[in-house]
Design a protein around this motif. Structure first.
Motif, mmCIF file in Angstrom:
data_model
loop_
_atom_site.group_PDB
_atom_site.id
_atom_site.type_symbol
_atom_site.label_atom_id
_atom_site.label_comp_id
_atom_site.label_asym_id
_atom_site.label_seq_id
_atom_site.Cartn_x
_atom_site.Cartn_y
_atom_site.Cartn_z
ATOM 1 N N MET A 151 12.137 -5.681 14.752
ATOM 2 C CA MET A 151 13.260 -5.258 13.906
ATOM 3 C C MET A 151 13.984 -6.457 13.306
ATOM 4 O O MET A 151 14.546 -6.358 12.215
ATOM 5 C CB MET A 151 14.231 -4.380 14.699
ATOM 6 N N LYS A 152 13.960 -7.597 13.991
ATOM 7 C CA LYS A 152 14.567 -8.803 13.424
ATOM 8 C C LYS A 152 13.822 -9.217 12.154
ATOM 9 O O LYS A 152 14.431 -9.644 11.178
ATOM 10 C CB LYS A 152 14.580 -9.941 14.442
ATOM 11 N N HIS A 153 12.501 -9.066 12.165
ATOM 12 C CA HIS A 153 11.715 -9.361 10.968
ATOM 13 C C HIS A 153 12.083 -8.406 9.826
ATOM 14 O O HIS A 153 12.237 -8.834 8.674
ATOM 15 C CB HIS A 153 10.212 -9.270 11.261
ATOM 16 N N ILE A 154 12.217 -7.136 10.160
ATOM 17 C CA ILE A 154 12.610 -6.141 9.154
ATOM 18 C C ILE A 154 13.980 -6.502 8.583
ATOM 19 O O ILE A 154 14.199 -6.446 7.364
ATOM 20 C CB ILE A 154 12.615 -4.718 9.750
ATOM 21 N N HIS A 155 14.895 -6.902 9.451
ATOM 22 C CA HIS A 155 16.252 -7.267 9.011
ATOM 23 C C HIS A 155 16.207 -8.449 8.035
ATOM 24 O O HIS A 155 16.898 -8.443 7.011
ATOM 25 C CB HIS A 155 17.140 -7.586 10.218
ATOM 26 N N VAL A 156 15.400 -9.456 8.333
ATOM 27 C CA VAL A 156 15.281 -10.617 7.435
ATOM 28 C C VAL A 156 14.739 -10.172 6.077
ATOM 29 O O VAL A 156 15.235 -10.600 5.029
ATOM 30 C CB VAL A 156 14.383 -11.713 8.053
ATOM 31 N N LEU A 157 13.740 -9.294 6.094
ATOM 32 C CA LEU A 157 13.169 -8.800 4.839
ATOM 33 C C LEU A 157 14.189 -7.973 4.052
ATOM 34 O O LEU A 157 14.245 -8.050 2.821
ATOM 35 C CB LEU A 157 11.905 -7.985 5.116
ATOM 36 N N GLU A 158 15.006 -7.203 4.768
ATOM 37 C CA GLU A 158 16.044 -6.419 4.098
ATOM 38 C C GLU A 158 17.133 -7.316 3.522
ATOM 39 O O GLU A 158 17.586 -7.109 2.391
ATOM 40 C CB GLU A 158 16.677 -5.418 5.074
ATOM 41 N N THR A 159 17.537 -8.327 4.275
ATOM 42 C CA THR A 159 18.565 -9.259 3.813
ATOM 43 C C THR A 159 18.116 -9.989 2.554
ATOM 44 O O THR A 159 18.912 -10.237 1.645
ATOM 45 C CB THR A 159 18.909 -10.275 4.920
ATOM 46 N N SER A 160 16.831 -10.335 2.486
ATOM 47 C CA SER A 160 16.301 -11.033 1.308
ATOM 48 C C SER A 160 16.152 -10.086 0.121
ATOM 49 O O SER A 160 15.952 -10.544 -1.008
ATOM 50 C CB SER A 160 14.955 -11.666 1.632
ATOM 51 N N GLY A 161 16.186 -8.798 0.369
ATOM 52 C CA GLY A 161 16.021 -7.817 -0.697
ATOM 53 C C GLY A 161 14.591 -7.395 -0.935
ATOM 54 O O GLY A 161 14.315 -6.578 -1.808
ATOM 55 N N LEU A 162 13.661 -7.938 -0.157
ATOM 56 C CA LEU A 162 12.252 -7.603 -0.342
ATOM 57 C C LEU A 162 11.895 -6.202 0.145
ATOM 58 O O LEU A 162 10.956 -5.580 -0.354
ATOM 59 C CB LEU A 162 11.361 -8.622 0.379
ATOM 60 N N VAL A 163 12.643 -5.720 1.135
ATOM 61 C CA VAL A 163 12.353 -4.428 1.743
ATOM 62 C C VAL A 163 13.642 -3.610 1.812
ATOM 63 O O VAL A 163 14.712 -4.163 2.064
ATOM 64 C CB VAL A 163 11.765 -4.616 3.169
ATOM 65 N N GLN A 164 13.489 -2.329 1.589
ATOM 66 C CA GLN A 164 14.590 -1.390 1.787
ATOM 67 C C GLN A 164 14.144 -0.406 2.853
ATOM 68 O O GLN A 164 12.975 -0.031 2.920
ATOM 69 C CB GLN A 164 14.907 -0.628 0.504
ATOM 70 N N SER A 165 15.082 -0.003 3.687
ATOM 71 C CA SER A 165 14.721 0.994 4.697
ATOM 72 C C SER A 165 15.736 2.122 4.667
ATOM 73 O O SER A 165 16.875 1.964 4.220
ATOM 74 C CB SER A 165 14.643 0.358 6.077
ATOM 75 N N GLU A 166 15.275 3.245 5.157
ATOM 76 C CA GLU A 166 16.096 4.446 5.184
ATOM 77 C C GLU A 166 15.801 5.180 6.475
ATOM 78 O O GLU A 166 14.632 5.328 6.857
ATOM 79 C CB GLU A 166 15.721 5.308 3.973
ATOM 80 N N ALA B 48 7.739 -6.880 21.025
ATOM 81 C CA ALA B 48 8.672 -5.802 21.343
ATOM 82 C C ALA B 48 9.339 -5.305 20.066
ATOM 83 O O ALA B 48 9.526 -6.067 19.106
ATOM 84 C CB ALA B 48 9.721 -6.295 22.331
ATOM 85 N N LEU B 49 9.711 -4.048 20.039
ATOM 86 C CA LEU B 49 10.325 -3.457 18.861
ATOM 87 C C LEU B 49 11.604 -4.182 18.425
ATOM 88 O O LEU B 49 11.794 -4.399 17.225
ATOM 89 C CB LEU B 49 10.591 -1.968 19.087
ATOM 90 N N ALA C 201 0.819 -1.211 0.000
ATOM 91 C CA ALA C 201 0.000 0.000 0.000
ATOM 92 C C ALA C 201 0.854 1.263 0.000
ATOM 93 O O ALA C 201 0.349 2.357 -0.213
ATOM 94 C CB ALA C 201 -0.934 0.000 1.208
ATOM 95 N N GLY C 202 2.153 1.121 0.259
ATOM 96 C CA GLY C 202 3.044 2.289 0.284
ATOM 97 C C GLY C 202 4.021 2.192 1.438
ATOM 98 O O GLY C 202 3.876 1.366 2.334
ATOM 99 N N GLU C 203 5.018 3.043 1.388
ATOM 100 C CA GLU C 203 6.038 2.988 2.433
ATOM 101 C C GLU C 203 5.454 3.379 3.781
ATOM 102 O O GLU C 203 4.424 4.048 3.861
ATOM 103 C CB GLU C 203 7.249 3.840 2.066
ATOM 104 N N ALA C 204 6.144 2.922 4.836
ATOM 105 C CA ALA C 204 5.665 3.183 6.195
ATOM 106 C C ALA C 204 6.855 3.172 7.143
ATOM 107 O O ALA C 204 7.874 2.534 6.877
ATOM 108 C CB ALA C 204 4.649 2.124 6.617
ATOM 109 N N SER C 205 6.683 3.838 8.260
ATOM 110 C CA SER C 205 7.733 3.815 9.278
ATOM 111 C C SER C 205 7.691 2.477 10.000
ATOM 112 O O SER C 205 6.666 1.785 9.995
ATOM 113 C CB SER C 205 7.524 4.954 10.285
ATOM 114 N N VAL C 206 8.800 2.138 10.641
ATOM 115 C CA VAL C 206 8.854 0.890 11.400
ATOM 116 C C VAL C 206 7.785 0.911 12.490
ATOM 117 O O VAL C 206 7.128 -0.097 12.743
ATOM 118 C CB VAL C 206 10.271 0.664 11.981
ATOM 119 N N GLY C 207 7.589 2.058 13.115
ATOM 120 C CA GLY C 207 6.562 2.173 14.147
ATOM 121 C C GLY C 207 5.175 1.868 13.615
ATOM 122 O O GLY C 207 4.394 1.162 14.254
#
Length: 128
Positions: A49-64, A44-45, A29-35
């Motif tokens: 964040m471990k889930h976000i890291h896995v998604l980033e490692t796979s290349g599915l998600v980019q964060s800034e 817990a956050l 639906a569009g980009e969103a903050s981690v919060g």
């Protein structure tokens, strides 16, 4: 080829978890903050964040990170390898099913031909 399979393994591993699939669906639906992404989940956050890291490692998600806010966005190009793999598998299975159908039709014709050669059971025998 081995590197491509490794990347494919990472994509499938990332999508194997329902939390990560939900994150990916939300990011469709569009980009969103981690919060914002973490809000619907009861964890817990640091765990989130471990889930976000896995998604980033796979290349599915980019964060800034901008100041104190980390914003995530979907990187759909990571799914190209998985899409190619699925198309290859579909072609293999469709070919197998086509061969199976041809085999079944051949058996059916052989059975019909054999039945046509046999005398009918409904005809009366001589002398009965």
């Amino acid at each position: 080829m081995a590197n491509q399979l490794s990347h494919l393994d990472q994509v499938f591993a990332a999508l194997a978890d329902p939390t990560r699939r939900a994150i990916v669906m939300r990011l469709c639906a569009g980009e969103a903050s981690v919060g914002e992404l973490a809000d619907p989940f009861d964890m817990a956050l640091p765990s989130f964040m471990k889930h976000i890291h896995v998604l980033e490692t796979s290349g599915l998600v980019q964060s800034e990170k901008s100041g104190r806010v980390r914003t995530c966005r979907l990187s759909p190009d990571a799914l190209v390898g998985a899409e190619d793999w699925f198309q290859q598998q579909r072609a293999i299975w469709e070919a197998r099913l086509d061969r199976f159908e041809a085999y079944v039709m051949k058996l059916k014709k052989e059975k019909e031909a054999a039945a046509a050669k046999r005398p009918s059971r409904t005809t009366k025998r001589k002398g009965t």
